[in-house]
Design a protein around this motif. Structure first.
Motif, mmCIF file in Angstrom:
data_model
loop_
_atom_site.group_PDB
_atom_site.id
_atom_site.type_symbol
_atom_site.label_atom_id
_atom_site.label_comp_id
_atom_site.label_asym_id
_atom_site.label_seq_id
_atom_site.Cartn_x
_atom_site.Cartn_y
_atom_site.Cartn_z
ATOM 1 N N LEU A 14 -16.088 25.166 -91.441
ATOM 2 C CA LEU A 14 -14.776 25.587 -90.969
ATOM 3 C C LEU A 14 -13.965 24.391 -90.476
ATOM 4 C CD1 LEU A 14 -15.699 28.872 -89.071
ATOM 5 C CD2 LEU A 14 -14.537 28.663 -91.279
ATOM 6 N N ASN A 15 -14.629 23.459 -89.793
ATOM 7 C CA ASN A 15 -13.934 22.271 -89.316
ATOM 8 C C ASN A 15 -13.429 21.436 -90.480
ATOM 9 O OD1 ASN A 15 -14.200 22.786 -86.588
ATOM 10 N ND2 ASN A 15 -16.131 21.672 -86.392
ATOM 11 N N MET A 16 -14.246 21.274 -91.516
ATOM 12 C CA MET A 16 -13.826 20.484 -92.669
ATOM 13 C C MET A 16 -12.616 21.113 -93.347
ATOM 14 S SD MET A 16 -15.587 17.837 -92.553
ATOM 15 C CE MET A 16 -14.945 17.137 -94.077
ATOM 16 N N LYS A 17 -12.556 22.432 -93.377
ATOM 17 C CA LYS A 17 -11.383 23.092 -93.943
ATOM 18 C C LYS A 17 -10.135 22.766 -93.132
ATOM 19 C CE LYS A 17 -12.368 27.467 -94.304
ATOM 20 N NZ LYS A 17 -12.193 28.884 -94.736
ATOM 21 N N LYS A 18 -10.273 22.739 -91.805
ATOM 22 C CA LYS A 18 -9.131 22.411 -90.948
ATOM 23 C C LYS A 18 -8.666 20.983 -91.191
ATOM 24 C CE LYS A 18 -11.063 23.500 -87.022
ATOM 25 N NZ LYS A 18 -11.230 23.724 -85.562
ATOM 26 N N TYR A 19 -9.622 20.057 -91.281
ATOM 27 C CA TYR A 19 -9.259 18.655 -91.485
ATOM 28 C C TYR A 19 -8.597 18.456 -92.852
ATOM 29 C CZ TYR A 19 -12.672 18.267 -87.674
ATOM 30 O OH TYR A 19 -13.376 18.430 -86.510
ATOM 31 N N PHE A 20 -9.125 19.160 -93.847
ATOM 32 C CA PHE A 20 -8.535 19.060 -95.188
ATOM 33 C C PHE A 20 -7.115 19.605 -95.186
ATOM 34 C CE2 PHE A 20 -8.035 20.812 -99.596
ATOM 35 C CZ PHE A 20 -7.962 19.584 -100.239
ATOM 36 N N ALA A 21 -6.912 20.720 -94.482
ATOM 37 C CA ALA A 21 -5.572 21.307 -94.389
ATOM 38 C C ALA A 21 -4.598 20.343 -93.706
ATOM 39 C CB ALA A 21 -5.624 22.631 -93.626
ATOM 40 N N GLU A 22 -5.059 19.670 -92.651
ATOM 41 C CA GLU A 22 -4.200 18.698 -91.978
ATOM 42 C C GLU A 22 -3.884 17.513 -92.891
ATOM 43 O OE1 GLU A 22 -2.651 18.408 -88.681
ATOM 44 O OE2 GLU A 22 -2.880 20.538 -89.099
ATOM 45 N N THR A 23 -4.852 17.113 -93.695
ATOM 46 C CA THR A 23 -4.637 15.993 -94.620
ATOM 47 C C THR A 23 -3.607 16.342 -95.684
ATOM 48 O OG1 THR A 23 -6.894 15.156 -94.298
ATOM 49 C CG2 THR A 23 -5.741 14.440 -96.276
ATOM 50 N N ILE A 24 -3.807 17.469 -96.373
ATOM 51 C CA ILE A 24 -2.875 17.805 -97.453
ATOM 52 C C ILE A 24 -1.516 18.219 -96.894
ATOM 53 C CG2 ILE A 24 -4.688 18.401 -99.085
ATOM 54 C CD1 ILE A 24 -4.204 21.330 -98.515
ATOM 55 N N GLY A 25 -1.506 18.826 -95.695
ATOM 56 C CA GLY A 25 -0.231 19.196 -95.095
ATOM 57 C C GLY A 25 0.588 17.981 -94.702
ATOM 58 N N THR A 26 -0.073 16.990 -94.095
ATOM 59 C CA THR A 26 0.643 15.765 -93.713
ATOM 60 C C THR A 26 1.077 14.993 -94.950
ATOM 61 O OG1 THR A 26 -0.783 15.667 -91.746
ATOM 62 C CG2 THR A 26 0.590 13.749 -92.209
ATOM 63 N N PHE A 27 0.226 15.011 -95.982
ATOM 64 C CA PHE A 27 0.619 14.388 -97.254
ATOM 65 C C PHE A 27 1.907 15.016 -97.769
ATOM 66 C CE2 PHE A 27 0.934 14.236 -101.823
ATOM 67 C CZ PHE A 27 0.563 12.940 -102.151
ATOM 68 N N ALA A 28 1.956 16.360 -97.785
ATOM 69 C CA ALA A 28 3.138 17.058 -98.302
ATOM 70 C C ALA A 28 4.369 16.742 -97.461
ATOM 71 C CB ALA A 28 2.876 18.565 -98.322
ATOM 72 N N LEU A 29 4.213 16.724 -96.143
ATOM 73 C CA LEU A 29 5.335 16.436 -95.258
ATOM 74 C C LEU A 29 5.906 15.051 -95.527
ATOM 75 C CD1 LEU A 29 7.164 16.771 -92.765
ATOM 76 C CD2 LEU A 29 5.219 16.095 -91.350
ATOM 77 N N VAL A 30 5.033 14.044 -95.575
ATOM 78 C CA VAL A 30 5.488 12.666 -95.783
ATOM 79 C C VAL A 30 5.980 12.467 -97.216
ATOM 80 C CG1 VAL A 30 4.792 10.230 -95.767
ATOM 81 C CG2 VAL A 30 4.012 11.775 -93.955
ATOM 82 N N PHE A 31 5.271 13.044 -98.172
ATOM 83 C CA PHE A 31 5.678 12.876 -99.569
ATOM 84 C C PHE A 31 7.055 13.475 -99.818
ATOM 85 C CE2 PHE A 31 5.829 14.306 -104.016
ATOM 86 C CZ PHE A 31 5.615 13.109 -104.660
ATOM 87 N N CYS A 32 7.289 14.690 -99.353
ATOM 88 C CA CYS A 32 8.576 15.343 -99.587
ATOM 89 C C CYS A 32 9.678 14.771 -98.697
ATOM 90 C CB CYS A 32 8.450 16.847 -99.360
ATOM 91 S SG CYS A 32 7.374 17.689 -100.527
ATOM 92 N N GLY A 33 9.376 14.614 -97.406
ATOM 93 C CA GLY A 33 10.403 14.147 -96.477
ATOM 94 C C GLY A 33 10.833 12.714 -96.724
ATOM 95 N N THR A 34 9.856 11.797 -96.691
ATOM 96 C CA THR A 34 10.226 10.398 -96.936
ATOM 97 C C THR A 34 10.530 10.185 -98.412
ATOM 98 O OG1 THR A 34 7.942 9.637 -97.266
ATOM 99 C CG2 THR A 34 8.790 9.629 -95.019
ATOM 100 N N GLY A 35 9.981 11.064 -99.266
ATOM 101 C CA GLY A 35 10.324 10.999 -100.686
ATOM 102 C C GLY A 35 11.794 11.290 -100.909
ATOM 103 N N ALA A 36 12.340 12.248 -100.152
ATOM 104 C CA ALA A 36 13.776 12.549 -100.262
ATOM 105 C C ALA A 36 14.612 11.330 -99.855
ATOM 106 C CB ALA A 36 14.124 13.748 -99.380
ATOM 107 N N ILE A 37 14.171 10.634 -98.797
ATOM 108 C CA ILE A 37 14.885 9.427 -98.358
ATOM 109 C C ILE A 37 14.776 8.343 -99.421
ATOM 110 C CG2 ILE A 37 14.985 7.623 -96.599
ATOM 111 C CD1 ILE A 37 13.780 9.626 -94.627
ATOM 112 N N THR A 38 13.587 8.193 -99.996
ATOM 113 C CA THR A 38 13.361 7.170 -101.014
ATOM 114 C C THR A 38 14.210 7.422 -102.255
ATOM 115 O OG1 THR A 38 11.083 6.830 -100.248
ATOM 116 C CG2 THR A 38 11.608 6.094 -102.477
ATOM 117 N N ILE A 39 14.224 8.656 -102.727
ATOM 118 C CA ILE A 39 15.022 8.991 -103.907
ATOM 119 C C ILE A 39 16.508 8.821 -103.600
ATOM 120 C CG2 ILE A 39 15.707 10.895 -105.434
ATOM 121 C CD1 ILE A 39 12.778 11.890 -105.201
#
Length: 232
Positions: A14-39
């Motif tokens: 269960l803990n590994m699922k939480k950590y994985f969710a935080e990893t992919i969620g933060t990836f999505a946040l930074v990829f989309c948010g800073t990606g919008a600035i980059t584009i």
């Protein structure tokens, strides 16, 4: 295998699922948010400032609905620390959450670096005026963000219809009016990853300190609001 062993394995899973969710969620946040600035940077302002603010707000809203029931949808070290100070998050989980968030954020920035090698900043937050101006802005912005988060969350989990709308809205709102001055980061790892990967580290200290201060002040304010007055 005895019962204790089975419980330990289940808890670790269960803990590994939480950590994985935080990893992919933060990836999505930074990829989309800073990606919008980059584009926006490499494509002559096609996204626009309001488009960037909307991107940040919408990606957070969507991620809360998608992952809030798994990890709590923190995606932000200042939020994790804030929940910890509030006593709503286990201290032993803080470091694994911060590591997961860092992995996601840096992975997103490296992907953006690969996709847009001509970008100079990769969406890094850079003060447009005096450092102290952005420092105080980031404290105030994070204060209101964390206050909203802690008031609409269930324990340490940002989950539910109202949480997604409220948190996504406050992020979009603050990014819309304060973004041109301080970047409206409110998130240390969102600033650290693109700053390090792009080499744009000027003023980085602001975004590694101010959000934590603002978050803790919001937690203390919430504790005061919840204090029951003594009656004679």
């Amino acid at each position: 295998m005895n019962v204790v062993g089975r419980i330990a394995i289940a808890a670790n899973y269960l803990n590994m699922k939480k950590y994985f969710a935080e990893t992919i969620g933060t990836f999505a946040l930074v990829f989309c948010g800073t990606g919008a600035i980059t584009i926006n940077e490499v494509n002559a302002g096609s996204v626009t400032h309001l488009g960037i603010a909307l991107t940040f707000g919408l990606i957070v809203l969507g991620l809360i609905y998608a992952l809030g029931d798994i990890s709590g949808a923190h995606f932000n070290p200042a939020v994790t620390i804030g929940f910890g100070v509030a006593g709503k998050f286990p201290p032993k989980e803080i470091i694994p959450y911060l590591i997961s968030q860092a992995i996601g954020a840096f992975a997103a920035s490296f992907v953006l670096k690969y996709l847009f090698p001509s970008s100079l900043t990769l969406g890094a937050t850079l003060p447009s005026g005096p450092d102290m101006q952005s420092f105080w802005l980031e404290i105030i912005l994070t204060y209101f963000l964390m206050l909203v988060i802690i008031r609409v969350s269930h324990g340490s989990k940002e989950t539910g219809m109202m949480a997604g709308i409220a948190i996504g809205s406050i992020i979009g709102l603050e990014a819309a009016f304060a973004g041109p001055i301080c970047g409206a980061s409110m998130n240390p790892i969102r600033s650290l990853a693109p700053g390090i990967v792009s080499g744009q580290t000027s003023g980085l200290w602001i975004y590694l300190t101010a959000p934590f201060i603002g978050s803790i002040l919001a937690v203390l304010s919430n504790k005061y609001l919840l204090t029951n007055p003594k009656t004679e």
